[in-house]
Motif scaffolding. Structure first.
Motif, short mmCIF file in Angstrom:
data_model
loop_
_atom_site.label_atom_id
_atom_site.label_comp_id
_atom_site.label_asym_id
_atom_site.label_seq_id
_atom_site.Cartn_x
_atom_site.Cartn_y
_atom_site.Cartn_z
N UNK A 101 0.30 71.63 -1.18
CA UNK A 101 0.32 71.54 -2.95
C UNK A 101 0.97 69.68 -2.81
N UNK A 102 0.60 68.95 -4.20
CA UNK A 102 1.70 68.05 -4.66
C UNK A 102 0.86 67.77 -5.22
N UNK A 103 2.27 66.60 -6.14
CA UNK A 103 1.97 66.54 -7.37
C UNK A 103 2.86 64.91 -8.11
N UNK A 104 2.74 64.32 -8.54
CA UNK A 104 2.79 63.25 -9.54
C UNK A 104 3.73 62.90 -10.79
N UNK A 105 4.57 62.25 -10.83
CA UNK A 105 5.25 62.04 -12.44
C UNK A 105 5.08 60.75 -12.37
N UNK A 106 4.49 59.63 -13.74
CA UNK A 106 4.89 58.35 -13.78
C UNK A 106 4.63 57.46 -15.50
N UNK A 107 6.20 57.23 -15.22
CA UNK A 107 5.56 55.89 -16.57
C UNK A 107 5.65 54.30 -16.56
N UNK A 108 5.14 53.93 -17.43
CA UNK A 108 4.94 52.78 -17.04
C UNK A 108 4.55 52.52 -18.27
N UNK A 109 4.83 51.23 -18.60
CA UNK A 109 5.89 50.23 -20.03
C UNK A 109 4.82 48.87 -19.07
N UNK A 110 3.49 48.05 -20.22
CA UNK A 110 2.92 47.16 -19.97
C UNK A 110 3.61 46.29 -21.09
N UNK A 111 4.88 45.28 -21.08
CA UNK A 111 5.55 45.66 -22.19
C UNK A 111 3.94 44.44 -23.04
N UNK A 112 4.33 44.80 -24.62
CA UNK A 112 3.37 43.60 -25.66
C UNK A 112 2.56 44.71 -26.01
N UNK A 113 1.73 45.36 -24.91
CA UNK A 113 0.58 46.44 -24.39
C UNK A 113 0.45 47.65 -24.99
N UNK A 114 0.94 48.53 -23.79
CA UNK A 114 1.09 49.95 -24.31
C UNK A 114 1.29 50.64 -23.18
N UNK A 115 1.73 52.06 -22.56
CA UNK A 115 3.09 52.57 -21.70
C UNK A 115 1.65 53.52 -21.91
N UNK A 116 2.30 54.42 -20.27
CA UNK A 116 1.41 55.06 -19.80
C UNK A 116 2.54 56.11 -19.54
N UNK A 117 2.52 57.72 -19.49
CA UNK A 117 2.43 58.51 -19.05
C UNK A 117 2.16 59.82 -18.56
N UNK A 118 1.96 60.06 -17.37
CA UNK A 118 0.93 60.68 -16.29
C UNK A 118 1.87 61.48 -15.98
N UNK A 119 0.95 62.47 -14.96
CA UNK A 119 0.37 63.51 -14.36
C UNK A 119 -0.63 64.19 -13.63
N UNK A 120 0.26 64.37 -12.53
CA UNK A 120 -0.86 64.69 -10.77
C UNK A 120 -0.73 65.79 -10.45
N UNK A 121 -1.55 67.02 -10.59
CA UNK A 121 -1.10 67.86 -9.09
C UNK A 121 -2.98 67.63 -8.40
N UNK A 122 -1.98 68.37 -7.47
CA UNK A 122 -3.91 68.31 -6.17
C UNK A 122 -2.75 69.01 -5.22
N UNK A 123 -4.17 68.54 -4.18
CA UNK A 123 -4.19 69.45 -2.55
C UNK A 123 -4.13 68.24 -1.48
N UNK A 124 -3.49 68.69 -0.71
CA UNK A 124 -4.00 67.90 0.85
C UNK A 124 -4.23 68.86 1.45
#
Length: 270
Positions: free
Chosen positions: A194-217
């Motif tokens: 099992x695998x998982x990923x979380x991230x936060x991204x801020x493109x200044x002056x445009x938008x923020x992103x909060x992301x979560x992923x789950x999966x299998x390899x």
């Protein structure tokens, strides 16, 4: 998302041809360490003289603008030396609802360097790497050229592996951008982990992103893996849902060089 993405942002190769090429190349695979299905990456590089391929024949992305087909998406990693690799990537994106043309997006060219060898290189302690390069314009629209610089720290234990990513960039639209993320994997000894990923991204002056992923390899063997994952994010307050599925494999380029030399040799007279 502005960063060079192992996730999402006119390709002439369609779904079926790209998948057949991938299956054909796996016959000459070498161990691959490229990292699907994540947006971040690991602190490892391809072996010298070897090509590692991350390929997604098709994926589905739904956001506020509608539904898109991502086909194909690819990352090519070529080992330049023991601790350097060159990275080339891009993807075809077709709007399905509403319908639209296919464009080449998320293209870029990068260099990745292992600064401190560690557990990913069969040594002790964390592996530390940096990656930097150019974000290339999309084939349609008014996007320009951007640049990015990332730092990666990876640590592997018996119970699993963690990869930490931090990146700063000037986007294709010339906005400042920061990205921080973490990948967690199950034990490398498991055939399906099992695998998982979380991230936060801020493109200044445009938008923020909060992301979560789950999966299998699914590791078929040391030189071939398949993956599947689902991702949910909020970008600018709007939901983004994505399905990713693909494979990772590698091969020494010396195979093709040897084949070409054999083809070029004259046939001795009888």
């Amino acid at each position: 998302m502005c960063k060079r993405s192992r996730g999402f942002r006119s390709c002439s190769m369609g779904l079926a041809p790209s998948f057949m090429v991938a299956l054909g190349l796996t016959a000459w695979s070498a161990p691959a360490s490229a990292y699907r299905p994540f947006d971040g990456t690991d602190a490892a590089v391809a072996k010298k003289g070897e090509m590692e391929v991350e390929l997604q024949p098709a994926g589905r992305l739904r956001d506020e603008s509608g539904t898109s087909l991502i086909a194909p998406a690819w990352v090519l990693n070529y080992g330049l030396s023991e601790d350097w690799e060159a990275v080339f990537e891009g993807q075809g994106q077709t709007s399905l609802s509403p319908s639209g043309p296919t464009s080449l997006t998320a293209a870029g060219a990068f260099l990745k360097h292992v600064v401190v060898p560690g557990s990913l290189q069969d040594k002790t302690g964390p592996s530390i790497a940096t990656e930097f390069g150019v974000l290339l314009p999309d084939s349609t629209g008014n996007s320009g050229v951007g640049v990015s610089l990332a730092g990666i720290v990876s640590q592997r234990w018996d119970w699993g592996t963690i990869h930490l990513n931090a990146e700063t960039a000037i986007t294709r639209d010339h906005h400042g951008d920061v990205f921080v993320g973490a990948i967690v994997e199950g034990p490398m000894t498991w055939t399906v982990r099992p695998v998982a990923e979380i991230f936060y991204e801020n493109e200044f002056g445009k938008e923020e992103t909060f992301s979560g992923l789950v999966g299998l390899i699914y590791r078929v063997r040391d030189d071939l893996s398949f993956d599947i994952a689902v991702r949910h994010a909020l970008t600018g307050g709007h939901p983004v849902n994505e399905i990713r599925a693909g494979l990772t494999f590698g091969f020494p380029l010396s195979f093709f060089e040897g084949h070409a030399m054999r083809q070029a040799q004259p046939i001795p007279p009888r």
